[in-house]
Design an enzyme around this catalytic site. Structure first.
Site, PDB file in Angstrom:
ATOM      1  N   GLU A 310     -35.943   5.533   5.777  1.00 57.02           N
ATOM      2  CA  GLU A 310     -34.767   5.016   6.475  1.00 57.02           C
ATOM      3  C   GLU A 310     -34.271   3.721   5.832  1.00 57.02           C
ATOM      4  OE1 GLU A 310     -33.495   3.851  11.060  1.00 57.02           O
ATOM      5  OE2 GLU A 310     -35.494   3.374  10.326  1.00 57.02           O
ATOM      6  N   ASN A 312     -34.730   2.549   2.692  1.00 50.79           N
ATOM      7  CA  ASN A 312     -34.135   2.787   1.376  1.00 50.79           C
ATOM      8  C   ASN A 312     -32.760   3.424   1.478  1.00 50.79           C
ATOM      9  OD1 ASN A 312     -36.416   1.738   0.252  1.00 50.79           O
ATOM     10  ND2 ASN A 312     -37.238   3.675  -0.498  1.00 50.79           N
ATOM     11  N   SER A 426     -38.010  14.783 -14.303  1.00 52.50           N
ATOM     12  CA  SER A 426     -39.432  14.955 -14.594  1.00 52.50           C
ATOM     13  C   SER A 426     -39.965  13.722 -15.322  1.00 52.50           C
ATOM     14  CB  SER A 426     -39.650  16.226 -15.418  1.00 52.50           C
ATOM     15  OG  SER A 426     -41.031  16.536 -15.482  1.00 52.50           O
ATOM     16  N   LYS A 429     -45.572  12.214 -18.018  1.00 53.03           N
ATOM     17  CA  LYS A 429     -46.927  12.452 -17.510  1.00 53.03           C
ATOM     18  C   LYS A 429     -47.174  13.933 -17.223  1.00 53.03           C
ATOM     19  CE  LYS A 429     -47.438   7.798 -15.665  1.00 53.03           C
ATOM     20  NZ  LYS A 429     -46.293   7.271 -16.411  1.00 53.03           N
ATOM     21  N   SER A 471     -38.612  -0.218 -12.383  1.00 55.64           N
ATOM     22  CA  SER A 471     -38.802   0.738 -11.292  1.00 55.64           C
ATOM     23  C   SER A 471     -39.961   0.283 -10.416  1.00 55.64           C
ATOM     24  CB  SER A 471     -39.086   2.138 -11.855  1.00 55.64           C
ATOM     25  OG  SER A 471     -40.309   2.139 -12.558  1.00 55.64           O
ATOM     26  N   THR A 492     -54.888  -2.817 -18.024  1.00 53.27           N
ATOM     27  CA  THR A 492     -55.961  -1.835 -17.824  1.00 53.27           C
ATOM     28  C   THR A 492     -56.801  -1.638 -19.074  1.00 53.27           C
ATOM     29  OG1 THR A 492     -54.362  -0.099 -18.295  1.00 53.27           O
ATOM     30  CG2 THR A 492     -54.791  -0.582 -15.990  1.00 53.27           C
ATOM     31  N   GLU A 569     -55.227   7.570 -15.014  1.00 55.32           N
ATOM     32  CA  GLU A 569     -54.469   6.995 -16.125  1.00 55.32           C
ATOM     33  C   GLU A 569     -55.008   7.468 -17.470  1.00 55.32           C
ATOM     34  OE1 GLU A 569     -52.339   2.783 -15.249  1.00 55.32           O
ATOM     35  OE2 GLU A 569     -54.490   2.701 -15.582  1.00 55.32           O
TER      36      GLU A 569
END
Length: 647
Positions: A310, A312, A426, A429, A471, A492, A569
């Site tokens: 709602e 967003n 898409s 990944k 993003s 990481t 990942e």
């Protein structure tokens, strides 16, 4: 200023007589009133020429020219009045001396006052122990680029309470060694010594017309220096002829990528949108919201915002309503959405689309059918998906249900409702996935490929690309936040590599690729050169004016910590499963030929997956995903928070 001018003018007249006569002169009888009445004549003229309306701090060439005109007229009028009054004792040369001295002193007083008020460093010796607008608290800045933009920027900085310009750097040899606005122009090769010598805190890049590749070269050159780097936006983002301190921004990841944009094919942009009813699922997300912004400018008949959140939905709907209002007012110059200026080439949309905000889940088949039939939908951009890799690993069943079955549900309703075009957003990944999110996106591609082979009513297209800057969940905002907090930056793995693209560029290419589809096509976007996340972290630290803290620099500012790969990942991302790829009309879009399953082969696996979701059987779910996507090599054990290993 009027009082100062009056005292100065009388003093100048006394000095003029003294210079002419060769001794200290003081007027007697009638000549006294001619000398002491001079300010009356001058004040009328000076007021008429606006000398007392000029703000001394910002006095410029036009104001100085007005001083020359006003003083010249005053000197002439004073001489004429003196002679007409038949006052004895006024040598004609006194008029000339009075004119010259008045020009020098009246103009000089104002220039001197301007220098003091604006805090010009060349006059600091005059301030003695008084800290009038002291430079000590200002940031010492070096301006890279001595062109028009650089000069205008320095002009603005001179009146700033935060910055003190100390010099220019430019690669034009004709300018090097010269002075512009009282500042030295240094060569590019000497920049390291200049930064050290002048104790520079920040370097401001004022080259708005430079290409992205050129700006990247400059940034790479400045990266090792312990300074904060800022730059002016590109020419298209600047108001014509105006440069202000507010236009400065920190170097962004876009500048670090150095990618040159390719002009869009306007025919492709409007093919599936102009005059049509368009639906964007996941309209409030990073990609979905940018899709909506760009679609509005392509003159759709209507735009349906389909979103489960709602908040967003409220945000993007409110933003687009403001944009629509500006379109109706035909004010192109005001149309700036989220910092992105659309390239309209002087054209404003004649048709302002109707916008419909619809709350709903892509798994709600009835809701989707009602929406598609109610609005007569022509085109769907399916951006609704869970995309955060570790979060989907913790919630496997929901990830599969939303990403795979949500796509299947939307696609089936699109066929039943006679939708012309369906474009799936898409991800890279999906190629040889190591996580559930990637496996669900590849599964969604397989579903659309199977449906495309099964029927021809709805044209299905898939567009695959890598990370987009800014993003939700992106590493860039995280690094900025960590730098602001003083670190450490969390990476990481030292060898992790990712592709990056700006959201507006990615969406523009998605729209074009969707228009190229013939049915069942998989398009991949050229993401440019891959970026090592470790290198990116170090560059962001250095370009913030800080130093990386490590074994060789124990006194550095920000430390980088390596946390290890998170669930799901992998070190490297890919865009192609095989090598069978062909070019399209756009050099940044490629068509890939991927292996597919028939609907007959796919349907039983989907039924089993649906049953595993209902039973919350994560072990079976993973087994079926591996069967459906043979390239799926899980990087970690099942991490779903509801998973029971003993079941």
């Amino acid at each position: 200023m009027l009082l100062i001018d009056s005292v100065v003018l009388v003093s100048i007249l006394l000095a003029s007589f003294s210079i002419r006569l060769g001794y200290w002169y003081f007027p007697q009888s009638d000549l006294a009133w001619v000398i002491f009445g001079a300010p009356v004549v001058a004040s009328v003229i000076f007021l008429r020429f606006g000398l007392y309306r000029a703000v001394i701090r910002y006095i410029g060439f036009k104001a100085l020219w007005a001083i020359v005109q006003a003083v010249s007229l005053y000197a002439l009028v004073w001489g004429v009045v003196g002679f007409m009054a038949a006052v004895d004792g006024i040598p004609r040369s006194v008029i000339l001396i009075n004119w010259v001295l008045s020009l020098l002193v009246i103009g000089g007083v104002r220039i001197f006052a301007r220098a003091l008020l604006s805090g010009n460093s060349n006059f600091k010796w005059l301030m003695f122990n008084f800290k009038l607008n002291s430079q000590s608290d200002k940031k010492q800045v070096l301006v890279y680029g001595a062109g028009d933009a650089g000069v205008q920027l320095v002009s603005a900085l001179e009146h700033s309470s935060e910055y003190n310009p100390v010099g220019f750097v430019d690669d034009a040899q004709a300018l090097q060694g010269n002075h512009i606005r009282g500042l030295n122009v240094y060569s590019v090769d000497a920049i390291e010594g200049v930064i050290s010598k002048l104790k520079v805190d920040e370097v401001l890049i004022a080259m708005p017309s430079a290409s992205r590749a050129r700006r990247l070269d400059i940034i790479n050159q400045l990266e090792p220096q312990p300074v904060l780097v800022r730059m002016l936006p590109g020419v298209s983002e600047l108001a014509e002829g105006k440069v202000s301190i507010g236009d400065l921004r920190e170097v962004s990841i876009k500048d670090l990528l150095g990618r040159e944009s390719v002009e869009a094919n306007k025919a492709l942009l409007g093919k599936n949108i102009t005059g049509k009813v368009v639906v964007v699922t996941g309209a409030g997300g990073s990609i979905g919201s940018e899709l909506c912004r760009q679609i509005v400018f392509l003159k759709p008949k209507a735009l349906v915002l389909y979103e489960m959140s709602e908040y967003n939905l409220y945000e993007i709907n409110a933003e687009l309503l403001i944009l629509n209002a500006k379109l109706k007012e035909q004010k192109q110059s005001e149309i700036v959405i989220k910092g992105h200026v659309p390239n309209l080439n002087g054209e404003i949309s004649e048709h302002v689309p109707v916008i419909y905000p619809i709350l709903g889940s892509v798994n709600n088949k009835t809701r989707l059918a009602n929406v598609f039939e109610r609005f007569g939908v022509d085109t769907i951009y399916h951006a609704a998906a869970y995309k955060h890799v570790p979060m989907v690993e913790f919630n496997n069943t929901e990830g599969v249900d939303n990403n795979l079955f949500g796509t299947l549900c939307a696609a089936q309703v699109a066929i039943e409702s006679g939708v012309e075009t369906f474009v799936l957003i898409s991800t890279d990944k999906a190629v040889r996935p190591t996580n559930t999110m990637g496996a669900t996106k590849r599964s969604a591609e397989l579903v659309l490929q199977a449906l495309a082979a099964k029927q021809s009513a709805t044209k299905f297209t898939m567009v695959r690309f890598g990370n987009v800057l800014g993003s939700s969940g992106s590493v860039i905002p995280l690094f900025k936040q960590q730098i602001k907090a003083g670190g450490p930056l969390t990476v990481t793995d030292e060898n992790m590599i990712r592709y990056f693209m700006t959201i507006p560029e990615a969406v523009e290419l998605v729209i074009q690729a969707g228009a190229m589809g013939l049915g069942g096509d998989v398009f991949v976007l050229d993401m440019g050169k891959p970026v090592r996340i470790d290198d990116l972290a170090k560059k962001m630290i250095r370009l913030s004016g800080l130093e990386v803290k490590d074994e060789t620099h124990p006194d550095g500012d920000i430390e980088i910590k390596y946390t290890g790969l998170r669930p799901g990942e992998k070190l490297y991302e890919e865009l192609l499963i095989g090598d069978n790829v062909s070019e399209t009309d756009n050099p940044l879009i490629m068509r890939a030929q991927e292996e597919l399953l028939t609907w007959h082969e796919l349907s039983p696996i989907l039924d089993e997956l649906q049953n595993a979701i209902v039973k919350c059987d994560q072990a079976k779910l993973r087994e079926l995903l591996i069967k459906l996507v043979p390239g799926f090599k899980p990087q970690c054990d099942i991490s779903d928070l509801l998973y029971k290993s003993d079941q």
